[in-house]
Design a protein around this motif. Structure first.
Motif, mmCIF file in Angstrom:
data_model
loop_
_atom_site.group_PDB
_atom_site.id
_atom_site.type_symbol
_atom_site.label_atom_id
_atom_site.label_comp_id
_atom_site.label_asym_id
_atom_site.label_seq_id
_atom_site.Cartn_x
_atom_site.Cartn_y
_atom_site.Cartn_z
ATOM 1 N N LEU A 83 4.295 9.410 -10.026
ATOM 2 C CA LEU A 83 3.676 9.555 -11.348
ATOM 3 C C LEU A 83 2.925 10.876 -11.469
ATOM 4 O O LEU A 83 2.984 11.534 -12.516
ATOM 5 C CB LEU A 83 2.744 8.374 -11.631
ATOM 6 N N ASN A 84 2.238 11.273 -10.421
ATOM 7 C CA ASN A 84 1.542 12.567 -10.440
ATOM 8 C C ASN A 84 2.539 13.720 -10.554
ATOM 9 O O ASN A 84 2.306 14.668 -11.305
ATOM 10 C CB ASN A 84 0.679 12.746 -9.188
ATOM 11 N N THR A 85 3.632 13.627 -9.814
ATOM 12 C CA THR A 85 4.667 14.668 -9.877
ATOM 13 C C THR A 85 5.252 14.745 -11.281
ATOM 14 O O THR A 85 5.394 15.840 -11.847
ATOM 15 C CB THR A 85 5.781 14.379 -8.851
ATOM 16 N N LEU A 86 5.580 13.602 -11.856
ATOM 17 C CA LEU A 86 6.140 13.585 -13.208
ATOM 18 C C LEU A 86 5.137 14.107 -14.226
ATOM 19 O O LEU A 86 5.495 14.849 -15.147
ATOM 20 C CB LEU A 86 6.578 12.168 -13.585
ATOM 21 N N SER A 87 3.874 13.748 -14.057
ATOM 22 C CA SER A 87 2.835 14.225 -14.965
ATOM 23 C C SER A 87 2.711 15.743 -14.892
ATOM 24 O O SER A 87 2.595 16.412 -15.925
ATOM 25 C CB SER A 87 1.506 13.560 -14.609
ATOM 26 N N THR A 139 0.835 -1.199 0.000
ATOM 27 C CA THR A 139 0.000 0.000 0.000
ATOM 28 C C THR A 139 0.873 1.253 0.000
ATOM 29 O O THR A 139 0.622 2.199 -0.746
ATOM 30 C CB THR A 139 -0.941 0.010 1.221
ATOM 31 N N GLU A 140 1.898 1.248 0.833
ATOM 32 C CA GLU A 140 2.810 2.400 0.907
ATOM 33 C C GLU A 140 3.565 2.574 -0.413
ATOM 34 O O GLU A 140 3.693 3.691 -0.913
ATOM 35 C CB GLU A 140 3.799 2.219 2.052
ATOM 36 N N LEU A 141 4.035 1.491 -0.986
ATOM 37 C CA LEU A 141 4.749 1.557 -2.262
ATOM 38 C C LEU A 141 3.829 2.058 -3.365
ATOM 39 O O LEU A 141 4.216 2.914 -4.170
ATOM 40 C CB LEU A 141 5.320 0.185 -2.633
ATOM 41 N N THR A 142 2.602 1.565 -3.379
ATOM 42 C CA THR A 142 1.623 2.018 -4.381
ATOM 43 C C THR A 142 1.380 3.514 -4.244
ATOM 44 O O THR A 142 1.349 4.245 -5.240
ATOM 45 C CB THR A 142 0.301 1.252 -4.230
ATOM 46 N N ALA A 143 1.233 3.993 -3.027
ATOM 47 C CA ALA A 143 1.006 5.425 -2.789
ATOM 48 C C ALA A 143 2.209 6.244 -3.251
ATOM 49 O O ALA A 143 2.046 7.296 -3.869
ATOM 50 C CB ALA A 143 0.725 5.676 -1.315
ATOM 51 N N GLN A 144 3.411 5.765 -2.982
ATOM 52 C CA GLN A 144 4.616 6.487 -3.396
ATOM 53 C C GLN A 144 4.758 6.506 -4.914
ATOM 54 O O GLN A 144 5.127 7.526 -5.493
ATOM 55 C CB GLN A 144 5.858 5.871 -2.747
#
Length: 74
Positions: A31-35, A21-26
């Motif tokens: 991905l949001n930051t890169l986007s 869960t933590e890895l998925t959130a990170q």
């Protein structure tokens, strides 16, 4: 003894789920930051291309104007 092993297995499973869960959130955050960065860079590039197009249009108009002046004065 079987219940102790079951308890350990449940803790391990819970720890693995928490880690996933933590890895998925990170990963989603990355991905949001890169986007967002990509969108910003894309906007900058399009703005610079629009500016370059405008400047080229102005240059073309000036060259045509100078050519017309030279043709008219000959």
């Amino acid at each position: 003894m079987a219940s102790k092993n079951d308890s350990t297995a449940n803790q391990t499973s819970s720890t693995n789920d928490d880690a996933r869960t933590e890895l998925t959130a990170q990963v989603e955050d990355l991905l949001n930051t890169l986007s967002n960065k990509f969108a910003g860079v894309s906007s900058e590039i399009f703005a610079k291309m629009d500016e370059m197009s405008r400047r080229l249009d102005n240059l073309e108009a000036q060259l045509k104007e100078n050519k017309d002046k030279k043709s008219g004065s000959s």
